[in-house]
Write a protein that holds these residues in place. Structure first.
Motif, short mmCIF file in Angstrom:
data_model
loop_
_atom_site.label_atom_id
_atom_site.label_comp_id
_atom_site.label_asym_id
_atom_site.label_seq_id
_atom_site.Cartn_x
_atom_site.Cartn_y
_atom_site.Cartn_z
N ASP A 158 0.83 -1.21 0.00
CA ASP A 158 0.00 0.00 0.00
C ASP A 158 0.86 1.26 0.00
N ARG A 159 1.99 1.21 0.71
CA ARG A 159 2.88 2.38 0.71
C ARG A 159 3.43 2.65 -0.69
N TYR A 160 3.75 1.59 -1.41
CA TYR A 160 4.20 1.78 -2.79
C TYR A 160 3.06 2.27 -3.68
N ARG A 161 1.87 1.71 -3.50
CA ARG A 161 0.73 2.09 -4.35
C ARG A 161 0.30 3.54 -4.10
N ALA A 162 0.58 4.05 -2.91
CA ALA A 162 0.24 5.44 -2.63
C ALA A 162 1.03 6.38 -3.54
N VAL A 163 2.21 5.94 -3.96
CA VAL A 163 3.07 6.75 -4.85
C VAL A 163 2.94 6.28 -6.29
N TYR A 164 2.80 4.97 -6.48
CA TYR A 164 2.70 4.37 -7.82
C TYR A 164 1.41 3.55 -7.89
N PRO A 165 0.28 4.20 -8.24
CA PRO A 165 -1.03 3.52 -8.18
C PRO A 165 -1.11 2.23 -8.99
N ASP A 166 -0.31 2.10 -10.04
CA ASP A 166 -0.36 0.89 -10.87
C ASP A 166 0.55 -0.23 -10.36
N PHE A 167 1.11 -0.06 -9.18
CA PHE A 167 2.02 -1.06 -8.62
C PHE A 167 1.21 -2.31 -8.28
N ALA A 168 1.29 -3.31 -9.14
CA ALA A 168 0.45 -4.52 -9.00
C ALA A 168 1.30 -5.69 -8.54
N ALA A 169 1.00 -6.23 -7.38
CA ALA A 169 1.74 -7.39 -6.87
C ALA A 169 0.82 -8.20 -5.98
N GLY A 170 0.95 -9.52 -6.03
CA GLY A 170 0.12 -10.40 -5.24
C GLY A 170 0.88 -10.98 -4.07
N ILE A 171 0.14 -11.41 -3.06
CA ILE A 171 0.69 -12.07 -1.87
C ILE A 171 -0.07 -13.37 -1.66
N GLU A 172 0.67 -14.46 -1.49
CA GLU A 172 0.04 -15.76 -1.26
C GLU A 172 0.69 -16.43 -0.05
N VAL A 173 -0.14 -16.88 0.89
CA VAL A 173 0.33 -17.71 1.99
C VAL A 173 0.09 -19.16 1.56
N ARG A 174 1.17 -19.95 1.45
CA ARG A 174 1.05 -21.27 0.84
C ARG A 174 1.69 -22.36 1.70
N GLY A 175 1.12 -23.55 1.57
CA GLY A 175 1.65 -24.69 2.30
C GLY A 175 2.69 -25.47 1.54
N ASP A 176 2.90 -25.12 0.26
CA ASP A 176 3.83 -25.91 -0.57
C ASP A 176 5.14 -25.19 -0.85
N VAL A 177 5.46 -24.17 -0.05
CA VAL A 177 6.77 -23.52 -0.16
C VAL A 177 7.41 -23.54 1.22
N SER A 178 8.72 -23.66 1.24
CA SER A 178 9.44 -23.79 2.51
C SER A 178 10.14 -22.51 2.95
N GLU A 179 10.29 -21.57 2.03
CA GLU A 179 10.99 -20.32 2.33
C GLU A 179 10.21 -19.15 1.73
N LEU A 180 10.39 -17.98 2.34
CA LEU A 180 9.84 -16.76 1.79
C LEU A 180 10.49 -16.51 0.43
N MET A 181 9.70 -16.19 -0.59
CA MET A 181 10.27 -15.97 -1.92
C MET A 181 9.36 -15.10 -2.76
N VAL A 182 9.95 -14.52 -3.80
CA VAL A 182 9.16 -13.81 -4.82
C VAL A 182 9.30 -14.58 -6.11
N SER A 183 8.15 -15.01 -6.65
CA SER A 183 8.13 -15.76 -7.91
C SER A 183 7.30 -14.98 -8.92
N PHE A 184 7.97 -14.49 -9.97
CA PHE A 184 7.31 -13.71 -11.02
C PHE A 184 6.45 -12.59 -10.44
N GLY A 185 7.03 -11.87 -9.50
CA GLY A 185 6.36 -10.69 -8.95
C GLY A 185 5.40 -10.97 -7.82
N ARG A 186 5.16 -12.24 -7.46
CA ARG A 186 4.25 -12.60 -6.37
C ARG A 186 5.07 -12.96 -5.13
#
Length: 391
Positions: A158-186
């Motif tokens: 939200d802090r980024y979107r306040a400056v860059y409204p088109d800043f599009a990124a998703g967040i997923e809480v998943r059971g099939d990953v073992s470490e925090l990561m960014v995959s293709f912008g998510r």
């Protein structure tokens, strides 16, 4: 800006290379799907039985993907800079395919070395020095859940979107990953994870402020390869992310010891040590907490032996050298690229094939960040990143 029709077939080649790599999803395909359960079993065995790590089945046919890859008429790309980048990217994707085919065999480690490089003696020496210089830390006490971390990540977006409204990124809480990561912008958050409270802000600058920001900047470029990364980008990308932690005051002694221990563990794996030997060495010789030693060890032995985790310490080391030599960070935010690509990227910027970065990382403007950056520009080694203090 150079018109798209002036780029001829280059944009088509760029798009196809990007689509092919997206279909491979190297990051997820080398991430265990059962790490949480494996840890429970390992703990129950009193740390005596090495874990069995399961990887997800490949959802692509390697030979068909190779055929698509080598059907690309890269020789028709007249622009010499783009031709060089596309050829190198094709080679890297071919190595990724082979590495994923070789998962859980003795061949995998050779593919990992080709993709990420080995551990040189200077890097190993720097890692050992960090582990010797930085005192053993008391265990962390305050932690937050995956859900709480996800909420903090949404606030950061939200802090980024306040400056860059088109800043599009998703967040997923998943059971099939073992470490925090960014995959293709998510941003992918392991649902069983507990995050140190004092690590939340540095991790947000690392994952969102670096990995998501460079993805978003790459998505604004005519060349979509800048979203998935130019060949060998990972090392510089992780170096930037560690720099973000340092400039915001979040590269604490525990974190530095982990980055160093990863390099030491990789050296042990390359020398033939198995999971249990690496785990015990981290616990007894370097006094790592059991869960931390586990996390480092599984990342090193996964799929048959991975050297990827050396890129964090190597990446920040090379970035420190570049800063001391008067290098600028600006072009590194254009998308996902390696330090070695800066002359090529600058050429594309000068000819207006590429645009200047759209988003400026927030971590550059955190109070004290510029003073820390100036200190690094005067010359610093990775051991200088340890500023004392221990708990």
């Amino acid at each position: 800006m150079m018109a798209p029709d002036q780029l001829g077939p280059a944009l088509e080649i760029d798009a196809r290379l990007t689509d092919i790599e997206r279909g491979l999803d190297l990051l997820l395909n080398l991430t265990p799907v059962n790490a949480a359960e494996a840890w429970v079993d390992f703990e129950r065995s009193d740390f005596a039985t090495p874990p069995t790590l399961r990887l997800r089945p490949l959802e692509f046919e390697p030979d068909l993907v190779r055929r698509d890859l080598y059907d690309l008429a890269i020789e028709d790309v007249a622009d010499p800079t783009l031709h060089t980048l596309f050829k190198a990217k094709r080679d890297e994707i071919a190595r990724q395919i082979t590495a994923m085919q070789d998962r859980d065999t003795s061949r995998f480690v050779h593919g990992s070395l080709q993709l990420y490089g080995g551990v040189t003696e200077p890097l190993a020496a720097a890692a050992r020095e960090l582990l010797e210089v930085i005192p053993v830390q008391a265990p962390a006490t305050s932690t937050v859940t995956a859900g709480a971390f996800a909420e903090a990540a949404r606030e950061e977006l939200d802090r980024y979107r306040a400056v860059y409204p088109d800043f599009a990124a998703g967040i997923e809480v998943r059971g099939d990953v073992s470490e925090l990561m960014v995959s293709f912008g998510r941003l992918l958050i392991p649902e069983s994870a507990a995050f140190r409270l004092d690590r939340v802000e540095p991790l947000l600058h690392h994952e969102i402020g670096t990995h998501v920001v460079t993805y978003q900047n790459g998505a604004k470029q005519p060349l979509t390869l800048l979203t998935i990364g130019l060949p060998g980008y990972d090392e510089t990308q992780e170096g930037l992310a560690v720099l973000a932690e340092y400039l915001t005051g979040g590269l604490d002694p525990r974190r530095l010891r982990v980055l160093a221990a990863r390099v030491v563990a990789i050296g042990q794996m390359l020398d033939g040590a198995g999971f249990l030997a690496i785990f015990e060495s981290l616990r007894t010789e370097h006094q790592m907490p059991a869960r931390t030693a586990w996390s480092i060890a599984i990342r090193v032995v996964v799929a048959g032996g991975s050297v990827k985790d050396a890129i964090y310490l190597r990446g920040i080391t090379h970035l420190l050298d570049a800063l001391a030599a008067g290098g600028s960070l600006d072009a590194l935010f254009v998308g996902k690229l390696a330090l070695e690509h800066l002359p090529l990227v600058q050429d594309l910027l000068d000819r207006e094939v590429l645009r200047p970065p759209w988003v400026r990382p927030r971590w550059l403007d955190v109070p004290g960040a510029q003073e820390r950056l100036d200190k690094l520009r005067a010359g610093a080694s990775v051991t200088d990143l340890y500023e004392g203090g221990a708990s």
